[in-house]
Design a protein around this motif. Sequence first.
Motif, PDB file in Angstrom:
ATOM      1  N   ASP A 300       0.902  -0.789   0.117  1.00 37.16           N
ATOM      2  CA  ASP A 300      -0.102   0.370  -0.274  1.00 37.16           C
ATOM      3  C   ASP A 300       0.995   1.332  -0.206  1.00 37.16           C
ATOM      4  OD1 ASP A 300      -2.234  -1.805  -0.099  1.00 37.16           O
ATOM      5  OD2 ASP A 300      -2.660  -0.821   1.633  1.00 37.16           O
ATOM      6  N   ASP A 301       1.797   1.515   0.792  1.00 39.46           N
ATOM      7  CA  ASP A 301       2.760   2.483   1.160  1.00 39.46           C
ATOM      8  C   ASP A 301       3.560   2.809  -0.278  1.00 39.46           C
ATOM      9  OD1 ASP A 301       4.246   0.465   1.405  1.00 39.46           O
ATOM     10  OD2 ASP A 301       5.222   1.223   3.442  1.00 39.46           O
ATOM     11  N   ILE A 302       3.841   1.491  -1.096  1.00 40.32           N
ATOM     12  CA  ILE A 302       4.603   1.742  -2.528  1.00 40.32           C
ATOM     13  C   ILE A 302       3.836   2.573  -3.286  1.00 40.32           C
ATOM     14  CG2 ILE A 302       5.833   0.516  -4.389  1.00 40.32           C
ATOM     15  CD1 ILE A 302       7.308  -1.086  -1.908  1.00 40.32           C
ATOM     16  N   ALA A 303       2.112   1.476  -3.382  1.00 45.14           N
ATOM     17  CA  ALA A 303       1.605   1.965  -4.285  1.00 45.14           C
ATOM     18  C   ALA A 303       1.317   3.974  -4.197  1.00 45.14           C
ATOM     19  CB  ALA A 303      -0.085   1.335  -3.766  1.00 45.14           C
ATOM     20  N   GLU A 304       0.992   3.976  -2.904  1.00 48.18           N
ATOM     21  CA  GLU A 304       1.294   5.317  -2.480  1.00 48.18           C
ATOM     22  C   GLU A 304       2.159   6.279  -2.893  1.00 48.18           C
ATOM     23  OE1 GLU A 304       0.207   8.700   0.960  1.00 48.18           O
ATOM     24  OE2 GLU A 304       0.255   6.746   1.183  1.00 48.18           O
ATOM     25  N   SER A 305       3.194   5.635  -2.862  1.00 47.70           N
ATOM     26  CA  SER A 305       4.073   6.670  -3.123  1.00 47.70           C
ATOM     27  C   SER A 305       4.735   6.804  -5.009  1.00 47.70           C
ATOM     28  CB  SER A 305       6.102   5.495  -2.871  1.00 47.70           C
ATOM     29  OG  SER A 305       5.679   4.804  -3.077  1.00 47.70           O
ATOM     30  N   ALA A 311      -3.112  -0.632  -4.726  1.00 46.86           N
ATOM     31  CA  ALA A 311      -1.947  -1.983  -4.622  1.00 46.86           C
ATOM     32  C   ALA A 311      -2.240  -3.449  -5.719  1.00 46.86           C
ATOM     33  CB  ALA A 311      -1.032  -2.374  -3.651  1.00 46.86           C
ATOM     34  N   GLU A 312      -1.300  -3.017  -6.881  1.00 49.63           N
ATOM     35  CA  GLU A 312      -2.158  -4.634  -7.824  1.00 49.63           C
ATOM     36  C   GLU A 312      -0.116  -4.485  -8.419  1.00 49.63           C
ATOM     37  OE1 GLU A 312      -4.052  -3.436 -10.908  1.00 49.63           O
ATOM     38  OE2 GLU A 312      -4.030  -1.600 -11.030  1.00 49.63           O
ATOM     39  N   THR A 480       4.273  15.064  -1.452  1.00 49.70           N
ATOM     40  CA  THR A 480       4.204  13.335  -2.113  1.00 49.70           C
ATOM     41  C   THR A 480       4.562  12.801  -0.271  1.00 49.70           C
ATOM     42  OG1 THR A 480       5.500  13.453  -4.119  1.00 49.70           O
ATOM     43  CG2 THR A 480       5.448  11.165  -2.446  1.00 49.70           C
ATOM     44  N   LYS A 481       3.444  11.742   0.295  1.00 50.56           N
ATOM     45  CA  LYS A 481       4.000  11.389   1.843  1.00 50.56           C
ATOM     46  C   LYS A 481       4.281  10.703   1.379  1.00 50.56           C
ATOM     47  CE  LYS A 481      -1.502  12.846   3.158  1.00 50.56           C
ATOM     48  NZ  LYS A 481      -2.207  12.045   2.946  1.00 50.56           N
ATOM     49  N   GLN A 482       5.335   9.139   0.608  1.00 54.36           N
ATOM     50  CA  GLN A 482       6.203   8.007   0.752  1.00 54.36           C
ATOM     51  C   GLN A 482       6.888   8.912  -0.397  1.00 54.36           C
ATOM     52  OE1 GLN A 482       5.528   5.100   2.815  1.00 54.36           O
ATOM     53  NE2 GLN A 482       3.693   6.128   3.640  1.00 54.36           N
ATOM     54  N   ALA A 483       8.615   8.291   0.270  1.00 54.73           N
ATOM     55  CA  ALA A 483       9.142   8.354  -0.974  1.00 54.73           C
ATOM     56  C   ALA A 483       9.823   6.395  -1.342  1.00 54.73           C
ATOM     57  CB  ALA A 483      10.691   8.753  -0.253  1.00 54.73           C
ATOM     58  N   LEU A 484       9.631   6.525  -2.277  1.00 53.22           N
ATOM     59  CA  LEU A 484      10.010   5.226  -3.092  1.00 53.22           C
ATOM     60  C   LEU A 484      11.732   5.230  -3.112  1.00 53.22           C
ATOM     61  CD1 LEU A 484       9.024   2.771  -3.855  1.00 53.22           C
ATOM     62  CD2 LEU A 484       8.666   3.283  -5.724  1.00 53.22           C
ATOM     63  N   LEU A 485      12.414   3.959  -2.416  1.00 53.48           N
ATOM     64  CA  LEU A 485      13.811   3.948  -2.709  1.00 53.48           C
ATOM     65  C   LEU A 485      13.955   2.649  -3.238  1.00 53.48           C
ATOM     66  CD1 LEU A 485      14.937   5.259   1.372  1.00 53.48           C
ATOM     67  CD2 LEU A 485      14.689   6.390  -0.836  1.00 53.48           C
ATOM     68  N   LEU A 486      15.025   3.214  -4.005  1.00 55.42           N
ATOM     69  CA  LEU A 486      15.071   1.670  -5.077  1.00 55.42           C
ATOM     70  C   LEU A 486      16.931   0.969  -3.853  1.00 55.42           C
ATOM     71  CD1 LEU A 486      15.126  -0.588  -6.854  1.00 55.42           C
ATOM     72  CD2 LEU A 486      16.743   1.046  -8.826  1.00 55.42           C
ATOM     73  N   LEU A 487      17.055   0.113  -3.272  1.00 57.98           N
ATOM     74  CA  LEU A 487      17.811  -0.231  -2.703  1.00 57.98           C
ATOM     75  C   LEU A 487      19.126  -1.373  -3.297  1.00 57.98           C
ATOM     76  CD1 LEU A 487      16.228   0.145   1.096  1.00 57.98           C
ATOM     77  CD2 LEU A 487      17.683   1.740  -0.631  1.00 57.98           C
ATOM     78  N   SER A 488      19.943  -1.809  -3.079  1.00 52.88           N
ATOM     79  CA  SER A 488      20.090  -2.659  -3.337  1.00 52.88           C
ATOM     80  C   SER A 488      21.302  -3.490  -1.913  1.00 52.88           C
ATOM     81  CB  SER A 488      21.501  -2.309  -4.695  1.00 52.88           C
ATOM     82  OG  SER A 488      22.546  -3.384  -5.042  1.00 52.88           O
ATOM     83  N   ASN A 489      20.985  -4.920  -2.170  1.00 51.48           N
ATOM     84  CA  ASN A 489      22.516  -5.453  -1.088  1.00 51.48           C
ATOM     85  C   ASN A 489      23.574  -5.378  -1.360  1.00 51.48           C
ATOM     86  OD1 ASN A 489      22.036  -7.681  -2.284  1.00 51.48           O
ATOM     87  ND2 ASN A 489      20.775  -8.003  -0.622  1.00 51.48           N
ATOM     88  N   ALA A 490      24.771  -6.303  -0.806  1.00 54.97           N
ATOM     89  CA  ALA A 490      26.028  -6.562  -0.869  1.00 54.97           C
ATOM     90  C   ALA A 490      26.089  -7.416  -2.140  1.00 54.97           C
ATOM     91  CB  ALA A 490      27.050  -6.946   0.046  1.00 54.97           C
ATOM     92  N   GLN A 491      25.181  -8.165  -2.401  1.00 54.55           N
ATOM     93  CA  GLN A 491      25.053  -9.433  -3.388  1.00 54.55           C
ATOM     94  C   GLN A 491      24.442  -9.177  -4.574  1.00 54.55           C
ATOM     95  OE1 GLN A 491      23.515 -10.410  -0.408  1.00 54.55           O
ATOM     96  NE2 GLN A 491      25.767 -10.361   0.532  1.00 54.55           N
ATOM     97  N   GLU A 493      20.895  -7.848  -5.357  1.00 55.87           N
ATOM     98  CA  GLU A 493      19.882  -8.232  -5.014  1.00 55.87           C
ATOM     99  C   GLU A 493      19.559  -6.604  -4.953  1.00 55.87           C
ATOM    100  OE1 GLU A 493      19.741 -11.003  -1.815  1.00 55.87           O
ATOM    101  OE2 GLU A 493      20.146 -12.397  -2.978  1.00 55.87           O
ATOM    102  N   LEU A 494      18.444  -6.716  -5.367  1.00 57.24           N
ATOM    103  CA  LEU A 494      17.507  -5.125  -5.632  1.00 57.24           C
ATOM    104  C   LEU A 494      16.103  -5.487  -5.404  1.00 57.24           C
ATOM    105  CD1 LEU A 494      18.088  -3.472  -9.295  1.00 57.24           C
ATOM    106  CD2 LEU A 494      19.847  -3.318  -7.143  1.00 57.24           C
ATOM    107  N   HIS A 495      15.562  -4.141  -4.218  1.00 50.82           N
ATOM    108  CA  HIS A 495      14.257  -4.216  -4.060  1.00 50.82           C
ATOM    109  C   HIS A 495      13.480  -2.541  -3.446  1.00 50.82           C
ATOM    110  CE1 HIS A 495      16.107  -4.361  -0.052  1.00 50.82           C
ATOM    111  NE2 HIS A 495      15.638  -3.930   0.353  1.00 50.82           N
ATOM    112  N   PHE A 496      12.758  -2.131  -3.356  1.00 53.88           N
ATOM    113  CA  PHE A 496      11.879  -1.231  -3.615  1.00 53.88           C
ATOM    114  C   PHE A 496      11.129  -0.792  -1.951  1.00 53.88           C
ATOM    115  CE2 PHE A 496      11.923  -0.885  -8.454  1.00 53.88           C
ATOM    116  CZ  PHE A 496      12.279   0.255  -7.930  1.00 53.88           C
ATOM    117  N   VAL A 497      11.790   0.372  -1.527  1.00 53.92           N
ATOM    118  CA  VAL A 497      11.352   0.290   0.297  1.00 53.92           C
ATOM    119  C   VAL A 497      10.626   1.516   0.222  1.00 53.92           C
ATOM    120  CG1 VAL A 497      11.225   1.011   2.691  1.00 53.92           C
ATOM    121  CG2 VAL A 497      12.931  -1.093   1.360  1.00 53.92           C
TER     122      VAL A 497
END
Length: 502
Positions: A300-305, A311-312, A480-491, A493-497
């Motif tokens: 829901d928060d990613i959809a808002e951002s 959310a879909e 905007t109420k939510q900031a969408l961050l694209l993150l990567s870990n040491a391996q 691997e990507l994901h949004f928060v």
Amino acid sequence: MLIDSKSLMRRSGAVALAALLAAGPAALIAPPALAAAGPPSVADLSAQLIDAVVNISTSQTVTADNGDNGDDDDAPPQQPMPKLPPGAPFEDFFNQFFNKDGKAPPAQPHKAEALGSGFVIDSSGIIVTNNHVIDGADDIEVNFNDGSKLKAKLIGRDKKVDVAVLKVDPPKPLKAVKFADSDKVRVGDWAMAIGNPFGLSSTVTLGIISARNRDINSGPYDNYLQTDAAINKGNSGGPLFDMDGDVIGINTAIISPTGGSIGLGFSVPAATVQPVIEQLEKYGETRRGWLGVKIQGVTDDIAESLGMDHAEGALIAGVDDKGPAKPAGLEPGDVIVKFDGHDIKEMRDLPRIVADTPVDKQVEVVILRKGQSLTKTVTVARLDEGDTVIKASAEPAVPPKPKTAKALGLEMSGLTKDLRDQFKLGSDAKGVLITKVDDGSPAEDKQVKPGDLILEVGQQAVSSPDDVTRRLDDLKKTGTKQALLLLSNAQGELHFVALALN
């Protein structure tokens, strides 16, 4: 003539009671007639189908190391034969278990047997069962309802949807069943299972479809039908029928603390297994479609951002450089909402639909990008089962004296050699390094960790802490109420928060 209404009611009641008493005791306790009290007897239906359901008996050779080879330091110590005088009463008894050197003979290979269920889908001898029923088997035997037995040959199997296709050579055509359109099955529809629970052949159980699209974390394509028709050990690989006598699923798993049925049985839908079975029959292996993206769910928060109404879809977190998605123009941050005409309601819909798509087929993919709906054309490639990790490859610019900043409960820094070594980041890592996450912050709640790299903020690339803070300020100015961050870990691997800006 006037009749008192109370007297009439008493008289009518007496007549009605007399009629009930005359009808017998059963009439006094009979419930009101129901429009649908349940299905009629399924005796005729089960009699038509039972010959198409088979018992699958497998065996495999198991060897055991008795520790007598002298090579295994972890083997249990060998027990010597007790020293007995010649002619002792138990001398012959012990000689059965020990050789002349007083040691137990090597353990002999033995056969391990297992039982399951299956069903005939082609009268020429094509049989379907679960992969786990025949996995590792040296010998597969099919037992039919009339008592006949035939040796079976494995045509192909697929672990991810747990299905295997067998072939027997019958002396005459076999009774076969066909698949139904499981997408039309509704919760509450009647369902009948036939199988061999605990080795008890030709057992029929009846229940309803309790739920659809169940994910029990058994594989990447989980989409089970749930039923309360009794399914037990030995039912695996057997069919789940609708009331027309067509197969709507393959009984595969149960949830039970006791090992027996508690009304939580799961069947792989016919719509999921049919394409796999066709490929196994044709090629002896599966040839799944591949898009070349790493995806995550849209919360829901990613959809808002992202400015979405709800959310879909499946959010693209990364694009493989060698995959078909990249030349088609798909990018991280895109939300796939339709693939080849199929609505993607949630993330786990996409892998299953892509996998079922024929290799080399051109399909239209509808995405949402920065609030705009776009359609891209992708040529589906073949999935390489071993290719799972997406890694970033761009060479970062490493500032000699990185700046730092703090926002959203995160302490951030540019990259240096010392920080790369500290957080075990490769030379190809890029972005803004998170060096600390405040305790109790929303970022900590969403599993953001020191060592993660911020690649984008609000779908714009960032390369320094100043870039991050400027982008956050810009988002705040737009409301905007939510900031969408694209993150990567040491391996890599990507994901949004999505993190709240207030």
